[in-house]
Design a protein around this motif. Structure first.
Motif, PDB file in Angstrom:
ATOM      1  N   ASP A   1       6.214   6.197   1.727  1.00 31.62           N
ATOM      2  CA  ASP A   1       6.531   5.016   2.280  1.00 31.62           C
ATOM      3  C   ASP A   1       5.485   4.265   1.698  1.00 31.62           C
ATOM      4  OD1 ASP A   1       5.654   7.903   4.855  1.00 31.62           O
ATOM      5  OD2 ASP A   1       6.857   6.462   4.880  1.00 31.62           O
ATOM      6  N   THR A   2       5.691   3.012   1.496  1.00 26.50           N
ATOM      7  CA  THR A   2       4.795   2.035   1.913  1.00 26.50           C
ATOM      8  C   THR A   2       4.492   0.970   2.786  1.00 26.50           C
ATOM      9  OG1 THR A   2       5.562   1.535  -0.546  1.00 26.50           O
ATOM     10  CG2 THR A   2       5.272  -0.048  -0.012  1.00 26.50           C
ATOM     11  N   VAL A   3       3.431   0.384   3.233  1.00 23.33           N
ATOM     12  CA  VAL A   3       3.221  -0.259   3.831  1.00 23.33           C
ATOM     13  C   VAL A   3       2.521  -1.265   3.461  1.00 23.33           C
ATOM     14  CG1 VAL A   3       0.804  -0.714   5.679  1.00 23.33           C
ATOM     15  CG2 VAL A   3       2.214   1.842   5.684  1.00 23.33           C
ATOM     16  N   TYR A   4       3.272  -2.532   4.461  1.00 20.36           N
ATOM     17  CA  TYR A   4       2.999  -4.126   3.577  1.00 20.36           C
ATOM     18  C   TYR A   4       2.464  -4.466   4.854  1.00 20.36           C
ATOM     19  CZ  TYR A   4       6.590  -2.557   0.678  1.00 20.36           C
ATOM     20  OH  TYR A   4       8.386  -1.920  -0.219  1.00 20.36           O
ATOM     21  N   LEU A   5       1.906  -5.530   3.684  1.00 18.35           N
ATOM     22  CA  LEU A   5       1.077  -6.579   4.895  1.00 18.35           C
ATOM     23  C   LEU A   5       1.388  -8.267   3.919  1.00 18.35           C
ATOM     24  CD1 LEU A   5      -1.406  -7.520   7.123  1.00 18.35           C
ATOM     25  CD2 LEU A   5      -2.662  -8.078   5.604  1.00 18.35           C
ATOM     26  N   GLN A   6       2.394  -8.754   4.890  1.00 15.84           N
ATOM     27  CA  GLN A   6       2.811  -9.725   4.469  1.00 15.84           C
ATOM     28  C   GLN A   6       1.950 -11.282   5.611  1.00 15.84           C
ATOM     29  OE1 GLN A   6       5.355 -10.647   2.646  1.00 15.84           O
ATOM     30  NE2 GLN A   6       4.487 -13.302   2.839  1.00 15.84           N
TER      31      GLN A   6
ATOM     32  N   TYR B   1       1.414   2.690  12.919  1.00 10.33           N
ATOM     33  CA  TYR B   1       1.809   3.400  12.653  1.00 10.33           C
ATOM     34  C   TYR B   1       3.544   4.164  12.102  1.00 10.33           C
ATOM     35  CZ  TYR B   1       2.421   8.794  14.786  1.00 10.33           C
ATOM     36  OH  TYR B   1       2.298  10.254  13.890  1.00 10.33           O
ATOM     37  N   PRO B   2       3.210   4.188  11.434  1.00  8.95           N
ATOM     38  CA  PRO B   2       4.280   4.284  10.335  1.00  8.95           C
ATOM     39  C   PRO B   2       5.656   4.684  10.819  1.00  8.95           C
ATOM     40  CG  PRO B   2       2.884   3.914   9.363  1.00  8.95           C
ATOM     41  CD  PRO B   2       2.763   5.112  10.275  1.00  8.95           C
TER      42      PRO B   2
ATOM     43  N   CYS C   1       0.916  -1.225  -0.509  1.00  4.89           N
ATOM     44  CA  CYS C   1      -0.226  -0.300  -0.022  1.00  4.89           C
ATOM     45  C   CYS C   1       1.101   1.651  -0.234  1.00  4.89           C
ATOM     46  CB  CYS C   1      -1.021  -0.069   1.502  1.00  4.89           C
ATOM     47  SG  CYS C   1      -1.799   1.314   1.243  1.00  4.89           S
ATOM     48  N   ALA C   2       0.857   2.191  -0.842  1.00  6.95           N
ATOM     49  CA  ALA C   2       1.412   2.689  -0.654  1.00  6.95           C
ATOM     50  C   ALA C   2       0.159   4.382  -1.202  1.00  6.95           C
ATOM     51  CB  ALA C   2       2.306   3.361  -2.010  1.00  6.95           C
ATOM     52  N   ALA C   3       1.094   5.636  -0.832  1.00 12.08           N
ATOM     53  CA  ALA C   3       0.875   7.049  -0.548  1.00 12.08           C
ATOM     54  C   ALA C   3       0.791   7.339  -1.953  1.00 12.08           C
ATOM     55  CB  ALA C   3       0.557   7.760   0.414  1.00 12.08           C
ATOM     56  N   SER C   4       0.156   7.720  -3.147  1.00 11.28           N
ATOM     57  CA  SER C   4       0.370   8.706  -4.456  1.00 11.28           C
ATOM     58  C   SER C   4       1.128   9.557  -4.063  1.00 11.28           C
ATOM     59  CB  SER C   4      -0.788   8.548  -5.131  1.00 11.28           C
ATOM     60  OG  SER C   4      -0.224   8.865  -6.560  1.00 11.28           O
TER      61      SER C   4
END
Length: 125
Positions: free
Chosen positions: A79-84, A52-53, A22-25
């Motif tokens: 920022d990229t948030v990952y869900l593994q 909370y990054p 998930c990225a914020a463009s």
């Protein structure tokens, strides 16, 4: 305005793994908490995990604790948030959404201000 862009869904066999991104463009998640939610057919949207990054504080739904891991990465000022997701089960089948909240973090969908379009995860038995 924060545009959320998700990727990484797909079809996997039970016991398999997938990683969602998930990225914020065009910007970072500075000041935002980021959460993953999911919605299966005929069911309400449910909380999966949040981070909370800026502090890496995380929180998980009991149903995914120990199998899913949320993390964030800051590179080139985005920022990229990952869900593994590991040990996937058929009941994990759903559309997965990432969302951003101005709160540090929250498990409630009504606290989230910006949502992505969702990515389908299908786990076959």
């Amino acid at each position: 305005q924060v545009q959320m862009v998700e990727s990484g869904g797909g079809l996997v066999q039970a016991g398999g793994s997938l990683r969602l991104s998930c990225a914020a463009s065009g910007r970072t998640f500075s000041g935002f908490g980021v959460g993953w939610f999911r919605q299966a057919p005929g069911k309400e949207r449910e909380f999966v995990a949040t981070i909370y990054p800026r502090s890496s504080i995380t929180y998980y739904a009991d149903s995914v604790k120990g199998r899913f891991s949320i993390s964030s990465d800051n590179a080139k000022n985005t920022d990229t948030v990952y869900l593994q997701m590991t040990g996937l089960k058929p009941e994990d089948t759903a559309v997965y959404y990432c969302a951003a909240t101005r709160s540090a973090w929250s498990t409630h969908s009504y606290d989230y201000n910006y949502w992505g379009q969702g990515t389908q995860v299908t786990v076959s038995s």
